[in-house]
Design an enzyme around this catalytic site. Sequence first.
Site, PDB file in Angstrom:
ATOM      1  N   HIS A  19       0.841  -1.196   0.000  1.00  0.00           N
ATOM      2  CA  HIS A  19       0.000   0.000   0.000  1.00  0.00           C
ATOM      3  C   HIS A  19       0.879   1.250   0.000  1.00  0.00           C
ATOM      4  O   HIS A  19       2.114   1.164  -0.071  1.00  0.00           O
ATOM      5  CB  HIS A  19      -1.003  -0.007   1.157  1.00  0.00           C
ATOM      6  CG  HIS A  19      -0.385  -0.039   2.530  1.00  0.00           C
ATOM      7  ND1 HIS A  19       0.444   0.954   3.001  1.00  0.00           N
ATOM      8  CD2 HIS A  19      -0.468  -0.950   3.523  1.00  0.00           C
ATOM      9  CE1 HIS A  19       0.827   0.669   4.225  1.00  0.00           C
ATOM     10  NE2 HIS A  19       0.301  -0.501   4.568  1.00  0.00           N
ATOM     11  N   HIS A  22       4.134   1.463   2.194  1.00  0.00           N
ATOM     12  CA  HIS A  22       5.294   0.713   1.689  1.00  0.00           C
ATOM     13  C   HIS A  22       5.932   1.467   0.521  1.00  0.00           C
ATOM     14  O   HIS A  22       7.151   1.524   0.386  1.00  0.00           O
ATOM     15  CB  HIS A  22       4.880  -0.678   1.196  1.00  0.00           C
ATOM     16  CG  HIS A  22       4.146  -1.493   2.225  1.00  0.00           C
ATOM     17  ND1 HIS A  22       2.910  -2.034   1.993  1.00  0.00           N
ATOM     18  CD2 HIS A  22       4.489  -1.837   3.485  1.00  0.00           C
ATOM     19  CE1 HIS A  22       2.512  -2.700   3.075  1.00  0.00           C
ATOM     20  NE2 HIS A  22       3.457  -2.583   3.999  1.00  0.00           N
ATOM     21  N   CYS A 127       1.996  -8.847  20.839  1.00  0.00           N
ATOM     22  CA  CYS A 127       1.156  -8.302  19.765  1.00  0.00           C
ATOM     23  C   CYS A 127       1.563  -8.989  18.475  1.00  0.00           C
ATOM     24  O   CYS A 127       2.709  -8.842  18.025  1.00  0.00           O
ATOM     25  CB  CYS A 127       1.332  -6.793  19.629  1.00  0.00           C
ATOM     26  SG  CYS A 127       0.520  -6.169  18.127  1.00  0.00           S
ATOM     27  N   CYS A 130       2.628  -6.502  15.660  1.00  0.00           N
ATOM     28  CA  CYS A 130       4.013  -6.003  15.749  1.00  0.00           C
ATOM     29  C   CYS A 130       5.006  -7.161  15.802  1.00  0.00           C
ATOM     30  O   CYS A 130       6.202  -6.946  15.656  1.00  0.00           O
ATOM     31  CB  CYS A 130       4.219  -5.165  17.001  1.00  0.00           C
ATOM     32  SG  CYS A 130       3.315  -3.635  17.019  1.00  0.00           S
ATOM     33  N   CYS A 144      -2.181  -2.915  22.374  1.00  0.00           N
ATOM     34  CA  CYS A 144      -0.974  -2.498  21.663  1.00  0.00           C
ATOM     35  C   CYS A 144      -1.146  -1.039  21.259  1.00  0.00           C
ATOM     36  O   CYS A 144      -2.187  -0.676  20.693  1.00  0.00           O
ATOM     37  CB  CYS A 144      -0.790  -3.362  20.415  1.00  0.00           C
ATOM     38  SG  CYS A 144       0.327  -2.602  19.226  1.00  0.00           S
ATOM     39  N   HIS A 147      -1.378  -1.027  17.148  1.00  0.00           N
ATOM     40  CA  HIS A 147      -2.526  -1.682  16.504  1.00  0.00           C
ATOM     41  C   HIS A 147      -3.841  -1.499  17.262  1.00  0.00           C
ATOM     42  O   HIS A 147      -4.906  -1.866  16.760  1.00  0.00           O
ATOM     43  CB  HIS A 147      -2.223  -3.163  16.292  1.00  0.00           C
ATOM     44  CG  HIS A 147      -1.125  -3.385  15.302  1.00  0.00           C
ATOM     45  ND1 HIS A 147       0.208  -3.469  15.667  1.00  0.00           N
ATOM     46  CD2 HIS A 147      -1.142  -3.478  13.956  1.00  0.00           C
ATOM     47  CE1 HIS A 147       0.940  -3.617  14.592  1.00  0.00           C
ATOM     48  NE2 HIS A 147       0.158  -3.626  13.539  1.00  0.00           N
ATOM     49  N   LYS A 296      -5.463   6.566  10.743  1.00  0.00           N
ATOM     50  CA  LYS A 296      -4.538   5.559  10.232  1.00  0.00           C
ATOM     51  C   LYS A 296      -5.177   4.831   9.054  1.00  0.00           C
ATOM     52  O   LYS A 296      -6.375   4.576   9.056  1.00  0.00           O
ATOM     53  CB  LYS A 296      -4.286   4.565  11.378  1.00  0.00           C
ATOM     54  CG  LYS A 296      -2.871   4.106  11.430  1.00  0.00           C
ATOM     55  CD  LYS A 296      -2.665   3.055  12.467  1.00  0.00           C
ATOM     56  CE  LYS A 296      -1.699   2.063  11.872  1.00  0.00           C
ATOM     57  NZ  LYS A 296      -1.432   0.923  12.651  1.00  0.00           N
ATOM     58  N   LYS A 299      -7.359  -1.574   6.598  1.00  0.00           N
ATOM     59  CA  LYS A 299      -8.297  -2.308   5.756  1.00  0.00           C
ATOM     60  C   LYS A 299      -9.715  -2.189   6.291  1.00  0.00           C
ATOM     61  O   LYS A 299     -10.657  -1.977   5.542  1.00  0.00           O
ATOM     62  CB  LYS A 299      -7.887  -3.781   5.753  1.00  0.00           C
ATOM     63  CG  LYS A 299      -7.276  -4.222   4.438  1.00  0.00           C
ATOM     64  CD  LYS A 299      -7.424  -5.705   4.312  1.00  0.00           C
ATOM     65  CE  LYS A 299      -6.083  -6.341   4.012  1.00  0.00           C
ATOM     66  NZ  LYS A 299      -6.029  -7.764   4.251  1.00  0.00           N
TER      67      LYS A 299
HETATM   68  O1  ME8 Z   1       7.161  -3.977   9.997  1.00  0.00           O
HETATM   69  N1  ME8 Z   1       2.906   5.514   6.383  1.00  0.00           N
HETATM   70  O2  ME8 Z   1       6.752  -4.846   7.897  1.00  0.00           O
HETATM   71  P1  ME8 Z   1       5.440  -4.044   7.447  1.00  0.00           P
HETATM   72  C1  ME8 Z   1       4.202   5.428   6.079  1.00  0.00           C
HETATM   73  N2  ME8 Z   1       8.349  -6.866   8.406  1.00  0.00           N
HETATM   74  N3  ME8 Z   1       4.868   4.264   6.014  1.00  0.00           N
HETATM   75  C2  ME8 Z   1       4.208   3.144   6.277  1.00  0.00           C
HETATM   76  C3  ME8 Z   1       2.838   3.153   6.612  1.00  0.00           C
HETATM   77  C4  ME8 Z   1       2.180   4.419   6.652  1.00  0.00           C
HETATM   78  N4  ME8 Z   1       0.889   4.555   6.932  1.00  0.00           N
HETATM   79  N5  ME8 Z   1       2.446   1.881   6.803  1.00  0.00           N
HETATM   80  C5  ME8 Z   1       3.539   1.101   6.590  1.00  0.00           C
HETATM   81  C6  ME8 Z   1       7.384  -4.792   9.110  1.00  0.00           C
HETATM   82  N6  ME8 Z   1       4.611   1.856   6.261  1.00  0.00           N
HETATM   83  C7  ME8 Z   1       8.524  -5.755   9.265  1.00  0.00           C
HETATM   84  C8  ME8 Z   1       9.825  -5.030   8.973  1.00  0.00           C
HETATM   85  S1  ME8 Z   1      12.480  -4.983   8.724  1.00  0.00           S
HETATM   86  C9  ME8 Z   1      13.747  -5.928   9.207  1.00  0.00           C
HETATM   87  C10 ME8 Z   1      11.047  -5.880   9.134  1.00  0.00           C
HETATM   88  C11 ME8 Z   1       5.955   1.385   5.912  1.00  0.00           C
HETATM   89  O3  ME8 Z   1       4.957  -4.715   6.212  1.00  0.00           O
HETATM   90  C12 ME8 Z   1       6.983   1.879   6.896  1.00  0.00           C
HETATM   91  O4  ME8 Z   1       8.248   1.789   6.321  1.00  0.00           O
HETATM   92  O5  ME8 Z   1       4.488  -3.901   8.575  1.00  0.00           O
HETATM   93  C13 ME8 Z   1       6.862   0.860   7.997  1.00  0.00           C
HETATM   94  O6  ME8 Z   1       7.962   0.869   8.877  1.00  0.00           O
HETATM   95  C14 ME8 Z   1       6.785  -0.401   7.181  1.00  0.00           C
HETATM   96  O7  ME8 Z   1       5.981  -0.031   6.039  1.00  0.00           O
HETATM   97  C15 ME8 Z   1       6.179  -1.578   7.917  1.00  0.00           C
HETATM   98  O8  ME8 Z   1       6.024  -2.627   7.010  1.00  0.00           O
END
Ligand code: ME8
Length: 640
Positions: A19, A22, A127, A130, A144, A147, A296, A299
């Site tokens: 989304h 990312h 959580c 997280c 959490c 979340h 936030k 979904k």
């Molecule tokens: O945390 N605004 O993966 P994840 C800005 N797998 N950036 C956002 C966002 C938002 N609303 N939502 C998500 C994980 N992000 C772990 C990471 S690393 C070794 C493991 C971005 O799929 C932002 O970079 O939940 C956030 O830190 C990341 O997606 C979380 O991705």
Amino acid sequence: MKQHFYVTTPIYYVNARPHLGHVYTTVIADVLARFHKLLGEEVFFLTGTDEHGDKIMETARDLNTTPKELADDNSQRFRDLWPLIQVENDRFIRTTDQDHVKTVQRILQEVYDRGDIYFGEYGGHYCTGCERFMTETEMVDGNCPIHQKPLTFVQEQNYFFRMEKYRPWLIEYIQGHPDFIRPERYKNEVLGMLRGPIDDLCISRPKKRLSWGIELPFDPNYVCYVWFDALINYLTGIGYPDDPRFRDYWAQAQHLVGKDILKPHAVYWPTMLKAMGLEPYRNLNVHGFWNVDATKMSKSLGNVVDPLDMKNKYGVDAFRYFLVRDMVFGLDSNFSEEALVERYNADLANDLGNLVSRSAKMVAKYFGGVLPSPDGPADDMDRELRDLALRVVQDYTAKMNSLELHTALMAVWSLVSALNKYIDRTAPWELAKKDMQRLAVVMYTLMEAIRFVALLVFPVMPGISRKILDIVGAGADLSLTDLGTFGLLRPGTSIGQAQALFPRVEKIVATGPLPGEPEEKKPARGKKEEKAPNVIDIGEFGRIEIKVGRILSAGAVEKSDKLVILSVDVGRTIQIVAGIGKAYAPEELVGKHIAVVTNLKPATLMGLPSEGMLLATDTADGKLTLVGFDRPPRVGARIR
Ligand code: ME8
């Protein structure tokens, strides 16, 4: 030896589709990678997917599929998306890749052999969102904090990493390397986390409860905890320990993450590296969150922004520009399509697009589409423009290096608007009637300055940058060293055809003249209008744009007790530096509705750009109060 630059994004969980959030982090990583390539550095850019753990297993169970199939499907979605967003990563890593599994097992064994992993029992509040235990102080009403969902109490025998042992070292390291975690607010947050004991980190899960993970090399009844596995991707990605890339790149590692995963990156990861006998990464760069309609993205709320939708509607370059321009790195921002359209029309279609197309048209009209030789003398206006272009390069480079990316773009746009003014002031259409030699100087200066703009926008808008470079007849070699000199374009080269780089799109929400606003009346002929010096007419007032804003985030300004820095949603997100620090603490400002003058010329206060002014007044007892509303106003509405 060439300077190296290593940039990483988080590896994304494969329980969901990509989304906007990312895309934001990955675009920023791509912008930095391209910028450092322009500087002539060797760059390695890593992104990928995080595929193990409870979360993936639970989602697979809910979808009636296997974790592997779910991971394959969603990982592919991320992999396919990046080229469409003009993201050029060097490796796409999956935590299920064989080399990663081997690296994780090797590191687990090493840390175990050094005595930093032990077997014990632990009970805590977990959580799954997280994928970590929350401490009592982190929990909010048993939920959490990220979340906002209840936590699960888990008690079992597991392996633990002696993280607490490294706490004093980590505090000292952070204090000795002030920009290790940036922006500063996050460094302070981490130092706060480290004030008390941090506990040891549970790094295993019994296979009888969770089998979807990497088996511990010293106990086949357990798999590795997902964060311990995931963080190591940053080493696997560059071939730790034997690949020369590891030797060249590790010391220059720049991690980009959202604020949600600050703790694993700022606490778990450096202590893990220390236990492995490795130096920490170079910088942890933490950004804020994109919210939608001030909440936030989620979904269940149905407000998840589909990046492909935006890209298809407005073009990938404009979409990237918006993401970089409308978020102050480190602070939260609000995403709205209206704001995107507003930016698109103002900055891209109007300022940049028009500049390029009208300039190319003039070279076509007056010089048959061939860049003229600037043989005549340069005048003050030409010199000012050249100096400004050179200054903007310096300013831009400094801001890109300190991750003030939106300010770097503001610097480029100061050049774009100076160029538009230069056209108006030199009036080439008049020169064409009387002074072709002067016109040649003007057109050459214009095209050369546009070459500067084109190169500077390359990291953010690579497609548009190449198109503009083509139009001005600059070579395909891209390097910022070409911006040390003004005057590199070769006279005699063909200038490309003017084209609409950014076709205008319809405004989604009208913010134009107010309904019923009276037309400004011209004074009757021959009659001089008398006006008291401090009286303005309605037309003059109408030029001041005052809007309802909502404060998204607020922070203190270093070395000033008076100023605060705010990220404010006024229909688009702007940064305001305001002198209300003595009257309000940053935390009490967040969420407040305020009145903001939104069309003031941007100013810089204590080195921080401010794009608007909030309205405040005195209280009866001589203090300061923000101008407010007695009913909830609509954010972005005009105040009249
Ligand atoms: O945390 N605004 O993966 P994840 C800005 N797998 N950036 C956002 C966002 C938002 N609303 N939502 C998500 C994980 N992000 C772990 C990471 S690393 C070794 C493991 C971005 O799929 C932002 O970079 O939940 C956030 O830190 C990341 O997606 C979380 O991705």
